[in-house]
Each structure stands twice: as structure tokens, then as C-alpha cells.
Motif scaffolding. Sequence first.
Motif, short mmCIF file in Angstrom:
data_model
loop_
_atom_site.label_atom_id
_atom_site.label_comp_id
_atom_site.label_asym_id
_atom_site.label_seq_id
_atom_site.Cartn_x
_atom_site.Cartn_y
_atom_site.Cartn_z
N ARG A 128 0.82 -1.21 0.00
CA ARG A 128 0.00 0.00 0.00
C ARG A 128 0.86 1.27 0.00
NH1 ARG A 128 -3.84 -0.75 5.03
NH2 ARG A 128 -4.70 1.21 4.21
N TYR A 129 2.11 1.14 0.44
CA TYR A 129 3.01 2.30 0.57
C TYR A 129 4.37 1.91 0.01
CZ TYR A 129 5.42 6.25 2.87
OH TYR A 129 6.15 7.38 3.15
N LYS B 71 -1.50 2.83 -2.54
CA LYS B 71 -2.10 4.13 -2.32
C LYS B 71 -1.07 5.26 -2.35
CE LYS B 71 -6.12 2.71 0.42
NZ LYS B 71 -6.88 2.94 1.68
N TYR B 72 0.16 4.93 -2.00
CA TYR B 72 1.22 5.96 -1.90
C TYR B 72 2.42 5.50 -2.72
CZ TYR B 72 4.57 9.23 0.26
OH TYR B 72 5.50 10.21 0.49
N LEU B 73 2.83 6.32 -3.70
CA LEU B 73 3.97 5.98 -4.55
C LEU B 73 4.88 7.19 -4.69
CD1 LEU B 73 5.54 4.12 -6.47
CD2 LEU B 73 4.01 4.87 -8.32
N VAL C 73 -1.58 9.15 -3.67
CA VAL C 73 -0.44 10.08 -3.70
C VAL C 73 0.55 9.61 -4.75
CG1 VAL C 73 1.46 11.09 -2.39
CG2 VAL C 73 -0.76 10.69 -1.27
N LEU C 74 0.86 10.49 -5.72
CA LEU C 74 1.83 10.19 -6.77
C LEU C 74 2.92 11.27 -6.74
CD1 LEU C 74 2.76 8.61 -9.31
CD2 LEU C 74 1.31 10.17 -10.64
N LEU C 75 4.15 10.87 -6.39
CA LEU C 75 5.26 11.81 -6.28
C LEU C 75 6.36 11.39 -7.25
CD1 LEU C 75 5.41 12.10 -2.37
CD2 LEU C 75 4.04 13.44 -3.98
N LEU D 221 -7.05 9.99 -6.73
CA LEU D 221 -5.85 10.81 -6.60
C LEU D 221 -6.14 12.10 -5.84
CD1 LEU D 221 -3.85 10.66 -9.96
CD2 LEU D 221 -3.02 10.13 -7.66
N THR D 222 -5.32 12.36 -4.82
CA THR D 222 -5.42 13.61 -4.06
C THR D 222 -4.16 14.47 -4.23
OG1 THR D 222 -4.52 12.57 -2.06
CG2 THR D 222 -6.91 12.52 -2.35
#
Length: 926
Positions: A82-83, A111-113, A138-140, A162-163
Motif C-alpha cells: 500500500r506504501y 495508495k502511496y507511490l 499520492v503520486l510523487l 488521486l489527491t
Amino acid sequence: MDLRHEHLYGGLSNDRRLSGEINPSLLDLRHLNQLDLSSNNFEGIRIPNFFGSFTELSYLNLSNAGFAGRIPLQLGNLTRLRYLDLNSLSDTHDHLFVDRLQWISHLSSLKYLDMSGVNLGDASDWSHAVSTLPVLSVLLFSSCQLQWFPSSPPSINVTSSLTTVDLSNNQINSTFPLWLTNFSSLVSLDLWFNHFRGPIPEAIGNMTSLEVLQLGANDFVGPLPRNIGNLCNLRNLDLSYNNISQDTTIFAYIFSLCIGDTIEILNLRSNILSGELTDWLVMLKRITVLDLSKNLLGGPIPTSIGNLSSLRGLYLSYNGLKGTLPVSIGQLSELNDLDISYNSVGGVITEAHFANLSKLEDLGMRLNSVVFNMSTDWNPPFQLQSISLQNCQLGRQFPSWLRTQRYFVALDIANTGIVDSLPDWFWELSPIISVLDLSRNQITGTIPPILKFYSILIINLSSNMFHGPLPSLPSDVEYVDLSNNSFSGELHSIVGEPLYNLAQIHLSDNLINGTIPPSICKLQILQVIDLSNNFLSGDLPTCWADLRNLLVINLANNSLTGEIPSNMGSPCLIGVLHLGNNNLSGEIPSSLSSCKFLVTLDFGGNKLTGKIPTWIAESLKFLRILRLRHNLLYGDIPQELSFLRLLKILDLADNSLSGAIPQVFGNFTAMHDTTEAPESILDWFKSQILTRVNNFSVIGYTESLSIITKGMQLQYTKNLQFVRSMDLSMNQLSGEIPAELGNLYGLKSLNLSRNHLTGHIPSSIGGLQALESLDLSVNSLEGEIPQSLSAMSFLSHLNLSHNNLSGRIPSGYQLQTLNDPSIYIGNNDLCGPPLLQRCSNNDTVHDQRPSCDAAEDDCDSDETQWLYIGSAVGYVLGLWAVCVSLLFSEALRNAYFDLIDCMHHKFSAMAFTDYHIETGIASEWS
């Protein structure tokens, strides 16, 4: 399993970080759910493939842990993940990279990348792979070397989850994708520092969940979209460093919408905004940071600025603001930073302007016209960290309120009108100061032998009235400018201690004596040394080869003796070398041929011997200034000098050079150019000689040169880039003046005087339209003065005296203003003004009209001249025909003279009537 460095050792130091190989025995932890190895240092090893076997993992953090190389595809087996954090922005080793991101699509629970800093330049499938992650929030992908962005929406809908999207610091070249405005759940969008272009669409107002929108450092154009005012949750808006062109009158509408109630950070720095700061400012009810610097704003700073009670940062520098600074600014009790530098704000600054600014830390008002009027016992409510007041008027006395500031890092009060002695307490102030600039005042006093500013990096005390011995410098100092004072003594005190970071030292125009100590060569990173205009003596040190970073050496105008060291150019990055006006002897060392980047070579005013070496032209391709005047050089002038296509100033005067002036001297490319250079003569490498302190003050080496022109010696500094000069005077040159010199259309000064030149003055010299000074005196020139000289419209100094010139002196145009007889004295066969000797009829009468150029409006062409001639002939023939008719016809004569009599009586009657009318009116008024 939490093995991150901060968790293990509670700090960010490099000590005791995990490193080495990772043992596969970790696989024994079959039910491992979380693994955090972040902020360690695995020294560039690859991420182990067996990490893909931790099938129970939901949390994997390998960020900034020193991993490098290709990311293993096996991570795609972690289907419960998930992370995932693979951020490598802080790694000093080679970064991680991937060729394809297809394996990401298997992580359906992700969920978090965060892959910031990972090289994704070759991963052309990145957009499709990410779009397959149905619950990604979260896409960074910051700093991933991405070069493109999909122009159409992804085939799989991820817009509902996406937030946060961060694609900052990439190389994406695209317009703003309209489909992105459908991301209704997006809270943060960061596209900063890319190549997005075109207008920002009005549809951006549909992204109503946005709280952070960062579009700065792109190529967006056009106005600010009006619908941006509908972003009712927006707190941070960054559109800085774009080309947004907008009048601020529209802001009254935009900020009257709901955005005015929520916006906290508004950054519009470096755009093309125009207009004034009006009462739309008060609509920003929660604003904490307002940056409008580097725009085209004008008008005054409004009094309503004092109503922004939450404001912590106000940046208005580099605009055209006028008026006075409103006293209401003193009401901003939360203000930390105030910068209005580089405007035209005037008026008086009093204590009331700072009444409630107890939290103020950075004060920037430089290059305004404000006058500080503070009482001598004023105790400011703040403790400043940065004080930048250059060009403000602080009064003649040194500002006593500075004594209360104990923790400032930077102090710039250059050119502030101080005429006072520096108080002793000044040297006991802030121990953490990094930048000190007191230059261009009239401050007197001495400097303590040892400065207690142990952290200082920049010291600029230039152009004051300091005296006494030079101080010992702090060990970390990078830039020192003590020039144009009255410091005395020897150099040993200032360069005797190890100064491992010193990059520039400026000590010119002082009273320093003694020799240049060899210890100066211990300054290993020294880039600029300027010791000119002092009283230094002795030989030059022979250790210049140790200073491998030197860019500028200026030792001119001293009393140095001996020869130029043979190792001065080995190795060599030197761009400026001034050794002029000393007592140096010997030949020009051939080792300087290694100085491939030389821009200025000044050896004038010495006792150098030998011939001018040809390697100057063959090796120094960037040379712009060559000054060898007043030496003992002999032989022919090398024709190869014409290869110096950038040369603008050639001064070989006052030597024993012989032979003819090379005809190829008409080929100097830079002297052909008539356009004015916009940059200074050293701009091309100026960035190399600035310290790493962000050029807080006006620092750096400025080139200057003394040039003899117009019969006087002039010092050029700011305007040096505009000078194009050739001086070959006071030699033993012979032969004729090459006609090819007439090709140097950009030349402004030409001096060939005091030689043995013969022949005629070539008429091509008249083609030097930019020439301001021409001196051909004391030669053996003969013949007439070319009429073409009268067309030189900028010529203000001319000397043709003491030659064998003859004939009538040309007149017309510019030569009419040069009416001093001494210009032509010593030419016994010249005649005409301004000389008293009149010309006989046998002397050539020059056509005073210059040759006609079709481009000149006031120049009569051949066709126009024939028109005048034809009209005159026609008039004569017509008059002759009338006279002949009257002579041979009595009837015509009688009719003609009757008409004349009739007209005479008619006009006499009219005149008589007008006289009586005027007389009657006058009598009535009397």
C-alpha cells in the motif's frame, strides 16, 4: 521492521548509518509487514531482488538509503503493498532508474507511490502504468527526468482517488492538459519547474478541491484565468517565473470570489503584471505570504496594506513602485520579511513605520530613495537577521540603532551617506554575520588586528576612509574588498594565515608597501587578486603555478621589478592579466601562450624588450584588450595579430617598432562592428568569479583600463565595452597608411602619430563613421587632405599637424566645428580656414558638397540637379521671348504699358483709402 537511521540513532548525522550488503536471511521473516531502511547509506548497491519475496509487505520505504542501479522488477510481486517510497533525491550515489514501469501495475492495493529522484527518462510507459492503480492517492514523481505528459486522459479512471500529484522539476514540454481539470478530488497539484506552455485554461476553476496549486517556473502566458477565483479551498497559489501578462485591475474581481477568503500564499513573482496595488489587497483576508516582486507594477504602496493582519512575508522588489512607504505598514505585527528593494519609493522612514514589527527578521529596502529619520536612542522592537539598506539615506552619523541588533547574518548599508567614524562597539556585534557591506560611504577609523566575525564570508569596506594596518582575516572568508581606502603596511598580516576559502581579494588604491609575499600562493582557490595602485616593490613571486584557479591578476601601477615569471601561465585559467605601469623587464614569457582564456593582456608602462611574439595571436583567441605601450619592444608588428577577431583595443604605442603597418589590420572583426555591446567586457566569465553566497551585494571584479584618446588620458570602467581603439603612435613605423584601415567601421580612436609614415592620407579613412579621435601628426604625409574626412560626423578630435600636407583644407559638415589652427600647424603648404593663409586661385577648390548617397534625404541626386538647371534655362528663354516681342511690336508695347499704368492707379487708391480708415479709427479711440 523500522531500521531507518533517524529511528535508530535519533539524528541526521552520517555516523553509524547502516551499510554493506543485505543478507538474504531476512527472508526468514516470512510475515514481515513493514520494512523501513530509509536514510541509511548502502553505498550504491542495488536493491536486492529477494525483496520481491516479502509477499506480506504492505509498507516498504527505501528512500535516500544509498541504493543505486536498476530497480528490480520483482517488486511487482508485492501485491499487498500500500506504501512504496523509493525517493532518492538526497542520495549522493548514482540514482536509481527503471526502463519500464509495467511491474507497477501489479500493485493494485498501492495508495502511496514516491519515486522522486528515480530516473524515469526511458520509461515511456509511466503514465499508462500509473493509470492502472485503482486506489492510488499520492503520486510523487519529482525530478524523474520525465519529458512528456499524455495529451489525452488515461484509459482507466483514477480521477476519483488521486489527491496529490507532484511532477515538479522534470522536463515536460506540453500545454496544460485539459483532462487534468476533471480530477475533482485533487488536493495538491505541483507542476513546478517544467516546460508547460500556453495559457492556463479557465477550466482550472473546476478543480474545486485544490488546496495547493504550484505552476511556477514554466512558460505559461496570457492572463490569469478569471475562474481561478472559484477555487474555494485554495490556500497556496504559485505562478511565479512565468509570462503571465495581466493588469491588476482584474484582481478586484478574482479575489472578490471565494478564493479571497482562503488564499494564504500568493506567489506571482517574475511575471509581466502591470497596474497598481489598489484596495484589492484587502480582499486577501487570510494572506500570510504575498510575493509580487519582479513585475511591472507602479504607483504607491496603499495605506490599506496595514489591514493584512496575518501577513508574514511581503515581497515587492524589482518593480516601479513610487510614493512613500505608508506608516500603516507598522501595524503588521506578524510580519517576518519585508522586501521593497529596487523600486523608486521615497519619503521619510520614521520609528512609526516599525512600531509593531516585533517579529521582523529580514528588512530589504536597497536602491530606493528613502531617508531614515530615527532618534539616536531608538530601540527597535525587532532583532533582524538580514539588513539590506543600500542607497537609502541613513544620515551622516553611523546609525546607533544597529547596536541593538545582535543576531544579524547579513548587513548591507553601502552608499547610505554615512560620514562618521566607525564605533568600537560595531566589531562586538553579531558573531554569526556572514555578509558585511559598508562600501561607498565616508567612514573613518581603523580595523581591529583580528576580526571577531568568525563566520563571515563576504567583507566589503571599499571606497571609504579607513586607515591603519591591514587586519588578519577570518579563516572562512571568501570575498574581501578593502580597495580605495588608506590602508598601509605590508601584505603579510592579511595573507599570512591559512585562508582555504578565499576566492577574491581586492586591495587596490591603498598605501600598501613592501613585497608580495610567497605565502599568497597558499590561497589555493584564489580566483581574483587586485593589488593595483599601491606602492608594492620587489620581484613577482615565482609560485603562480600553485594558484590553479586564478582568473584575474591585477598588479598594475606599483613599483614591481624583475622579470615576469616563466611559470605564470602554467597551468592557466587567467582571463585578465594587468601588470602595467611597473618596472618589469625581460621578454614576454612564452608560457603565457597556455592562457587560452585571456581577455585582457596589459603589460604597458614597463621596460619589456624583444619582439611582439606571434603566439599572442595564435593562442589567445579570446583576447579583447592588448596593451603593450611604453616598453622597449622592437621589430615588425606581426601580421598575425589580425587573427584576433575579438580584439577591440590595440595599444602598441611608445615602443621601437618598425616596418610598415600591416595591411591585414583592416581585418579586425570586432573593430568592424558598429553595434554597441550590451554586455560588459568580462560578462562571459563573470559568473565564475562570484562567491557562493548568492551575490548578496554588488561584488565581483570590474574591468578598468586607462586609454589615451582625444589628446588626453581617460579611465574607462563602465563604458569600456564600448571602446574600440588602435594606437600605434610614437614608434618608427614607415610606409603608407593602409587603405584597408577604412574597413574598421566601428573604430572610435585611431592614433598613428609620431612615426615615419609617408604617402597620402587614404580617402577610405573617411568611411570610419564612428571615429571620434584621429591623430596622424608628426609624420611625413603629403598631398591633399581627403574631402571624405568632412563626412565623419562623430569626429571631435583631429590632429594632422607637422606633416607635408598641401592644398586647401576641406570644409563642410563636421570639419566646420574643428576650427583650431593647431590641428594643421606645421604643414606649410596648407591654406584656407581655420588657417590665416589664404588660398590662391591655383589651389584646388574642393567641392564642399560630399558625394551624394541615395539614402540621404538632404542630398541632391543628379536628376534633381538637372531639374534645377532646366528650370533656370527655361526661365531665361521665356524672359528673352517677352522682351523681343515688346521690342518689335508697337501695339504690344502700348497695351503692356497701359496695363501697368492702370494697375498703378488702382493700387494707389486702395492704399489711400486704407490710410484714412486707419486714421479715423485711431482718432475715435483717442
